[in-house]
Scaffold this motif. Sequence first.
Motif, PDB file in Angstrom:
ATOM      1  N   ASN A 169      -0.246 -10.952 -41.502  1.00  9.66           N
ATOM      2  CA  ASN A 169      -1.062 -12.174 -41.324  1.00  9.66           C
ATOM      3  C   ASN A 169      -1.047 -12.763 -39.923  1.00  9.66           C
ATOM      4  O   ASN A 169      -1.678 -13.793 -39.689  1.00  9.66           O
ATOM      5  CB  ASN A 169      -0.586 -13.246 -42.321  1.00  9.66           C
ATOM      6  N   HIS A 170      -0.298 -12.175 -38.992  1.00 14.24           N
ATOM      7  CA  HIS A 170      -0.228 -12.765 -37.647  1.00 14.24           C
ATOM      8  C   HIS A 170      -0.414 -11.715 -36.539  1.00 14.24           C
ATOM      9  O   HIS A 170      -0.047 -11.969 -35.397  1.00 14.24           O
ATOM     10  CB  HIS A 170       1.113 -13.504 -37.469  1.00 14.24           C
ATOM     11  N   HIS A 171      -0.967 -10.573 -36.882  1.00 17.33           N
ATOM     12  CA  HIS A 171      -1.298  -9.512 -35.891  1.00 17.33           C
ATOM     13  C   HIS A 171      -0.087  -9.046 -35.079  1.00 17.33           C
ATOM     14  O   HIS A 171      -0.251  -8.643 -33.928  1.00 17.33           O
ATOM     15  CB  HIS A 171      -2.393  -9.985 -34.922  1.00 17.33           C
ATOM     16  N   VAL A 172       1.091  -9.134 -35.642  1.00 20.92           N
ATOM     17  CA  VAL A 172       2.277  -8.655 -34.899  1.00 20.92           C
ATOM     18  C   VAL A 172       2.532  -7.199 -35.312  1.00 20.92           C
ATOM     19  O   VAL A 172       3.140  -6.935 -36.347  1.00 20.92           O
ATOM     20  CB  VAL A 172       3.510  -9.557 -35.166  1.00 20.92           C
ATOM     21  N   HIS A 173       2.045  -6.280 -34.483  1.00 20.10           N
ATOM     22  CA  HIS A 173       2.095  -4.861 -34.849  1.00 20.10           C
ATOM     23  C   HIS A 173       2.999  -4.060 -33.917  1.00 20.10           C
ATOM     24  O   HIS A 173       2.966  -2.840 -33.926  1.00 20.10           O
ATOM     25  CB  HIS A 173       0.677  -4.262 -34.808  1.00 20.10           C
ATOM     26  N   GLN A 174       3.767  -4.743 -33.089  1.00 18.31           N
ATOM     27  CA  GLN A 174       4.637  -4.038 -32.152  1.00 18.31           C
ATOM     28  C   GLN A 174       6.065  -4.575 -32.280  1.00 18.31           C
ATOM     29  O   GLN A 174       6.262  -5.739 -32.627  1.00 18.31           O
ATOM     30  CB  GLN A 174       4.143  -4.243 -30.717  1.00 18.31           C
ATOM     31  N   THR A 175       7.013  -3.708 -32.001  1.00 18.43           N
ATOM     32  CA  THR A 175       8.428  -4.095 -32.116  1.00 18.43           C
ATOM     33  C   THR A 175       9.134  -3.712 -30.819  1.00 18.43           C
ATOM     34  O   THR A 175       9.125  -2.535 -30.445  1.00 18.43           O
ATOM     35  CB  THR A 175       9.101  -3.304 -33.268  1.00 18.43           C
ATOM     36  N   VAL A 176       9.726  -4.678 -30.168  1.00 25.49           N
ATOM     37  CA  VAL A 176      10.461  -4.393 -28.932  1.00 25.49           C
ATOM     38  C   VAL A 176      11.948  -4.310 -29.264  1.00 25.49           C
ATOM     39  O   VAL A 176      12.493  -5.218 -29.885  1.00 25.49           O
ATOM     40  CB  VAL A 176      10.236  -5.503 -27.880  1.00 25.49           C
ATOM     41  N   MET A 177      12.587  -3.208 -28.898  1.00 23.61           N
ATOM     42  CA  MET A 177      14.042  -3.104 -29.062  1.00 23.61           C
ATOM     43  C   MET A 177      14.677  -3.262 -27.680  1.00 23.61           C
ATOM     44  O   MET A 177      14.492  -2.434 -26.810  1.00 23.61           O
ATOM     45  CB  MET A 177      14.398  -1.737 -29.678  1.00 23.61           C
ATOM     46  N   MET A 178      15.382  -4.364 -27.480  1.00 29.05           N
ATOM     47  CA  MET A 178      15.893  -4.676 -26.143  1.00 29.05           C
ATOM     48  C   MET A 178      17.365  -5.085 -26.169  1.00 29.05           C
ATOM     49  O   MET A 178      17.693  -6.277 -26.233  1.00 29.05           O
ATOM     50  CB  MET A 178      15.032  -5.789 -25.532  1.00 29.05           C
ATOM     51  N   PRO A 179      18.269  -4.098 -26.130  1.00 26.05           N
ATOM     52  CA  PRO A 179      19.681  -4.459 -25.996  1.00 26.05           C
ATOM     53  C   PRO A 179      19.979  -4.931 -24.574  1.00 26.05           C
ATOM     54  O   PRO A 179      19.405  -4.381 -23.619  1.00 26.05           O
ATOM     55  CB  PRO A 179      20.417  -3.150 -26.287  1.00 26.05           C
ATOM     56  N   TYR A 180      20.861  -5.901 -24.445  1.00 17.83           N
ATOM     57  CA  TYR A 180      21.347  -6.283 -23.118  1.00 17.83           C
ATOM     58  C   TYR A 180      22.582  -5.439 -22.834  1.00 17.83           C
ATOM     59  O   TYR A 180      23.722  -5.900 -22.921  1.00 17.83           O
ATOM     60  CB  TYR A 180      21.610  -7.797 -23.056  1.00 17.83           C
ATOM     61  N   SER A 181      22.329  -4.189 -22.510  1.00 21.92           N
ATOM     62  CA  SER A 181      23.402  -3.225 -22.278  1.00 21.92           C
ATOM     63  C   SER A 181      22.772  -1.950 -21.749  1.00 21.92           C
ATOM     64  O   SER A 181      21.858  -1.414 -22.382  1.00 21.92           O
ATOM     65  CB  SER A 181      24.121  -2.937 -23.600  1.00 21.92           C
ATOM     66  N   LEU A 229      16.510  -8.559 -29.853  1.00 26.65           N
ATOM     67  CA  LEU A 229      17.396  -8.683 -28.690  1.00 26.65           C
ATOM     68  C   LEU A 229      18.828  -8.430 -29.156  1.00 26.65           C
ATOM     69  O   LEU A 229      19.298  -9.084 -30.089  1.00 26.65           O
ATOM     70  CB  LEU A 229      17.308 -10.083 -28.094  1.00 26.65           C
ATOM     71  N   ILE A 230      19.492  -7.473 -28.527  1.00 26.81           N
ATOM     72  CA  ILE A 230      20.901  -7.219 -28.884  1.00 26.81           C
ATOM     73  C   ILE A 230      21.807  -7.805 -27.800  1.00 26.81           C
ATOM     74  O   ILE A 230      21.654  -7.494 -26.617  1.00 26.81           O
ATOM     75  CB  ILE A 230      21.204  -5.712 -29.031  1.00 26.81           C
ATOM     76  N   GLU A 231      22.719  -8.634 -28.254  1.00 23.76           N
ATOM     77  CA  GLU A 231      23.654  -9.289 -27.335  1.00 23.76           C
ATOM     78  C   GLU A 231      25.053  -8.677 -27.522  1.00 23.76           C
ATOM     79  O   GLU A 231      25.560  -8.624 -28.648  1.00 23.76           O
ATOM     80  CB  GLU A 231      23.687 -10.785 -27.715  1.00 23.76           C
ATOM     81  N   VAL A 232      25.641  -8.202 -26.424  1.00 22.39           N
ATOM     82  CA  VAL A 232      27.023  -7.710 -26.470  1.00 22.39           C
ATOM     83  C   VAL A 232      27.874  -8.850 -25.897  1.00 22.39           C
ATOM     84  O   VAL A 232      27.726  -9.223 -24.739  1.00 22.39           O
ATOM     85  CB  VAL A 232      27.179  -6.432 -25.620  1.00 22.39           C
ATOM     86  N   GLU A 233      28.748  -9.423 -26.737  1.00 22.60           N
ATOM     87  CA  GLU A 233      29.437 -10.650 -26.294  1.00 22.60           C
ATOM     88  C   GLU A 233      30.544 -10.382 -25.285  1.00 22.60           C
ATOM     89  O   GLU A 233      30.792 -11.198 -24.409  1.00 22.60           O
ATOM     90  CB  GLU A 233      29.981 -11.399 -27.512  1.00 22.60           C
ATOM     91  N   ASN A 234      31.223  -9.259 -25.426  1.00 23.33           N
ATOM     92  CA  ASN A 234      32.339  -8.960 -24.501  1.00 23.33           C
ATOM     93  C   ASN A 234      32.245  -7.525 -24.016  1.00 23.33           C
ATOM     94  O   ASN A 234      31.876  -6.633 -24.781  1.00 23.33           O
ATOM     95  CB  ASN A 234      33.681  -9.132 -25.217  1.00 23.33           C
TER      96      ASN A 234
END
Length: 411
Positions: free
Chosen positions: A237-249, A303-308
Amino acid sequence: MLNLKLHSTVKPKENSSADFEAFVHTLTKNPEIGFFGLPNRTDLLEQSLAAYEKFKDKKTFIHIGIGGSALGPEMLLRALVPEKMNQFVFLNNIDPDDTKARLQNIQMKDAVVFVVSKSGTTAETVASMAIVLNLFHEQGLTEKDYTNHFVFCTDPVHGDFRKLGAEKNITCLDVPSNIGGRFSVLTPVGLFPALYAGINIKELLQGAADYQESVVNPAKNKDFINLGNLILELHNNHHVHQTVMMPYSSLLKEFSAWFVQLWAESLGKNGKGLTPIPAYGATDQHSQMQLFMEGPNDKMMFLIEVENFKTDYPLNNSFDASSFNLLRKFTLSELFKAEFSGSLKALQENNRPIAQLSIKELTAHTLGQLIIFSESLTVYMGELMKLDPFNQPGVEAGKKYAKEWLKTHRK
Ligand code: PA5
């Protein structure tokens, strides 16, 4: 434990509990689907350990395979033992010039060659095997040496590698017949190279098992279900047809590549799909992030966050200039945190839907969790989108026509 937080102004619709029950049934009871049972497959662990004992002293590990037969192992090694990558040679494509560069200086007498093909017939893999076999003979090794240098990993019954393995007395590890390439990283496909590289595979499998519990346990799986439902609602219902995989690493860059294959090959069919886009922070903040932030609002951001981190660097230094002075009291990992928080805030301000995944540290245990999270979510999306995430007719069609081309151009 892998922590999941959703940021979206769109509220997911509750899906029928039947969808979720069907999904859990697929994971735990359907005999045609095997990946969810992998943490308990001691037989596969034992096979991998036996191969490791036999080949652990080889100086070089040559991995031959393509698609799901290569992306998983590359992802594991790069994430967990980046310092050992120089012991590995990956033949994961058929570019002749690149193949030459990768095989330069290889001494076959010091190498173990791991050939992975679930079907046992993939032309690219067969071609790389042929080249390595020729090199093997050119360097004076003979058929009686096969057993001390080659390991095949393939379907337990079908395919040429299984047949050749039996004929030539070559160790054969199993890719269970109910597990496809992109779901195979926790089989010997990933376990044997991981063991060779010194990765703690028990921790990896334990991490996978622990996250499985979060998926199927009704007391723990709210966020997971909400995420699947949100992606569906955004898609429908919101035209979101893409997926971004973005780890901060940087070490998870290949995790993005592995996820792309899993998501695209499983969910892109019947005219439907969620186009995956690989990215990694902070590098892509200086590249694709402009589009993610202010381009069309048609992307779900992971968004993947690596804390340490295991290592850190103080940023104090002898230069006196405002940009240096700003960083002086911080460490490199604190700058990473600032960049992650900055992007998260700006994306939220722009109303971009985000799944924030946080791990305490990048370890075999947390990587096992990320793997099962991704595989389970893929299967759940298949259930919600009413498509079969385990087949790949488009890929098979290309393979078939390439073989037809070879037959019509037969020399
Ligand atoms: O995930 C998949 O099923 C595919 O990407 C396969 O891994 C890829 O096509 C290679 O196939 P095989 O392992 O049969 O050589």
